[in-house]
Design an enzyme around this catalytic site. Structure first.
Site, PDB file in Angstrom:
ATOM      1  N   TYR A  44      -1.754   0.531  10.539  1.00 18.40           N
ATOM      2  CA  TYR A  44      -1.706   0.026   9.165  1.00 18.40           C
ATOM      3  C   TYR A  44      -0.418   0.457   8.482  1.00 18.40           C
ATOM      4  CZ  TYR A  44      -3.449  -1.159   4.489  1.00 18.40           C
ATOM      5  OH  TYR A  44      -3.619  -1.701   3.231  1.00 18.40           O
TER       6      TYR A  44
ATOM      7  N   SER B 189       0.860  -1.191   0.000  1.00 14.98           N
ATOM      8  CA  SER B 189       0.000   0.000   0.000  1.00 14.98           C
ATOM      9  C   SER B 189       0.887   1.228   0.000  1.00 14.98           C
ATOM     10  CB  SER B 189      -0.884   0.000   1.251  1.00 14.98           C
ATOM     11  OG  SER B 189      -1.553   1.241   1.410  1.00 14.98           O
TER      12      SER B 189
END
Length: 264
Positions: free
Chosen positions: A151, A138
């Site tokens: 995250y 990501s």
């Protein structure tokens, strides 16, 4: 040369499911791996991929997957899409169990899979010239943002796994590819992150012109796997045009700036 076979994790929805469909359309044999057996069975009926239900946070399940793969054919590619986010809390408010879960599903699952499947990938590379490992990380691995620390940390850990693995495999014909998407509108990612609050999840995408969708990422994954064997896409960062950076997102129609005066 045999039909190339890929193991795609996170295959029950989103980018994983789209990748299974894309690779099947391109002639790959695919083993679709996820926890939700019923969804995998539907995908198997639709695409002809082979469904295999497993919890990738379980070493027992991963070892069983590797044993089954060794008995059923070569493995030319590991495409690790499985992962996820929980919560959007500040560091001081974060739930350590959410952080632990994110590390398990994004980092440790990747390590378990590499350890279990690398011997099979080496066997395939020795016969067919090369093999692939591909990790979907990501842009959260590259840039921190408020409410994203858990995250951010998990995806940065997964990215470092890929970077170190590439160095460790130097001299072997095994590619290590990282695809790092920005905003992708899928049916579950943000919904799960926000605890099932559908209204809050949809507000993330409100008025954003053309966020990425799962098929966009799957198309890049398929391109990376189908590229000539000597070409390695170390890192592909992809975002919608409306997202110039992690912190800079346009909402509303995109319009070209028209300057006054004659065009020269």
């Amino acid at each position: 040369m045999t039909t190339r076979r890929a193991v795609v994790t996170g295959a029950s929805s989103g980018i994983g499911a789209a990748t299974v469909r894309m690779l099947r359309q391109r002639g790959w044999g695919v083993v679709a791996v996820a926890r939700r057996a019923a969804r995998l069975e539907q995908l198997q009926a639709e695409t002809g991929a082979v469904a295999y239900a497993a919890d990738l946070t379980s070493g027992v399940d991963v070892d069983a997957l590797a044993e089954w793969l060794a008995e059923t054919g070569p493995v030319h590619a590991l495409v690790h899409v499985a992962g996820g986010a929980r919560g959007a809390d500040r560091v001081e408010d974060g739930d350590p169990e959410d952080w632990r879960w994110m590390f398990e599903v994004n980092v440790l699952s990747g390590q378990r899979l590499v350890a279990a499947l690398l011997p099979l990938l080496r066997e395939a590379a020795a016969v067919d010239g090369h093999a692939d490992t591909l990790f979907v990380t990501s842009t959260a691995a590259q840039t921190a943002y408020p409410g994203g620390a858990g995250y951010n940390a998990a995806k940065a850990g997964e990215a470092m796994l890929a970077h170190a693995l590439r160095l460790e495999l130097n001299g072997e014909p095994i590619r290590v590819v990282e695809i790092a998407p920005g905003m992708v509108h899928t049916e579950e990612f943000t919904l799960n992150r926000l605890g099932g609050d559908r209204n809050a999840a949809e507000r993330v995408y409100d008025d954003v012109p053309a966020p990425l969708v799962a098929e966009d990422v799957a198309d890049v994954i398929a391109y990376a796997l189908d590229a000539p064997g000597h070409v390695n896409l170390d890192l592909v960062t992809m975002r919608p045009v409306a997202q110039s950076a992690q912190h800079l997102l346009a909402r509303g129609p995109l319009r070209a700036r028209v300057l006054d005066g004659p065009v020269r």
